[in-house]
Design an enzyme around this catalytic site. Sequence first.
Site, mmCIF file in Angstrom:
data_model
loop_
_atom_site.group_PDB
_atom_site.id
_atom_site.type_symbol
_atom_site.label_atom_id
_atom_site.label_comp_id
_atom_site.label_asym_id
_atom_site.label_seq_id
_atom_site.Cartn_x
_atom_site.Cartn_y
_atom_site.Cartn_z
ATOM 1 N N TYR A 1 34.783 45.673 37.946
ATOM 2 C CA TYR A 1 35.331 44.348 38.242
ATOM 3 C C TYR A 1 36.822 44.380 38.587
ATOM 4 C CZ TYR A 1 30.955 42.830 36.168
ATOM 5 O OH TYR A 1 29.633 42.646 35.885
ATOM 6 N N HIS B 1 37.244 37.500 41.005
ATOM 7 C CA HIS B 1 37.048 36.842 39.712
ATOM 8 C C HIS B 1 38.029 37.349 38.650
ATOM 9 C CE1 HIS B 1 34.458 33.681 38.534
ATOM 10 N NE2 HIS B 1 33.551 34.349 37.870
ATOM 11 N N TYR C 1 33.296 38.354 28.893
ATOM 12 C CA TYR C 1 32.873 38.039 30.255
ATOM 13 C C TYR C 1 33.219 36.578 30.522
ATOM 14 C CZ TYR C 1 30.781 42.607 30.628
ATOM 15 O OH TYR C 1 30.603 43.961 30.655
ATOM 16 N N ASN D 1 31.992 33.699 31.619
ATOM 17 C CA ASN D 1 31.322 32.453 31.245
ATOM 18 C C ASN D 1 31.381 32.126 29.757
ATOM 19 O OD1 ASN D 1 30.786 32.369 33.943
ATOM 20 N ND2 ASN D 1 28.598 32.747 33.745
ATOM 21 N N ASN E 1 32.720 28.191 35.595
ATOM 22 C CA ASN E 1 32.027 28.317 34.308
ATOM 23 C C ASN E 1 32.923 28.802 33.170
ATOM 24 O OD1 ASN E 1 29.555 27.323 35.205
ATOM 25 N ND2 ASN E 1 28.955 29.329 35.997
#
Length: 189
Positions: free
Chosen positions: A14, A19, A64, A66, A112
Amino acid sequence: MYLVVGLGNIGKEYKQTRHNIGFDVVDIIAEKYNIEINRQKFKGSYGEGRIGNEKIILLKPSTYMNLSGESVIEAANFYKIDKENIIVIYDDMSIDIGKLRVRGKGSAGGHNGIKNIIQHLNSDIFPRVRVGIGQPDENVVNYVLGKFSKDQREIIEKVLAMSAKACISIVEDGVTEAMNKYNGVKIEV
């Protein structure tokens, strides 16, 4: 005292994705103020330091995206930080690449991670720095978990630096001043 939270996902896969903008901005602040983000607690990595006379906690949740609210509420409760002093930095598809937007409160806008933070804090009144990643031409998940093109990366590096300055401005000057200074600025190549 301020809690400065960068949203992102842990793991090498990531790194430098759209994000993970929040993690990138927190890293810039940490470097500028010699804050080591090497302690594990609050379902994340954190470090303590100062911006001027103000104590700050830099937090990168490891839940993470969310489930970021779990990490934020634990740190906020531990340090007894007012919601108005929790600054959250994250990516926003509704803002063009090259722009950022500072806000003192507001809805999740479909994000989210922010939605989860609002649920855990039971409030949407906390400052945030929304970093534009632009609208996807593809599947949203693939887009936010994808990396910027070389041209975009050039712009994003400048926006990340400006986003860090916006966070620092919130701490030093307040949300309204940071909004006046950084909202509407557009970085181009």
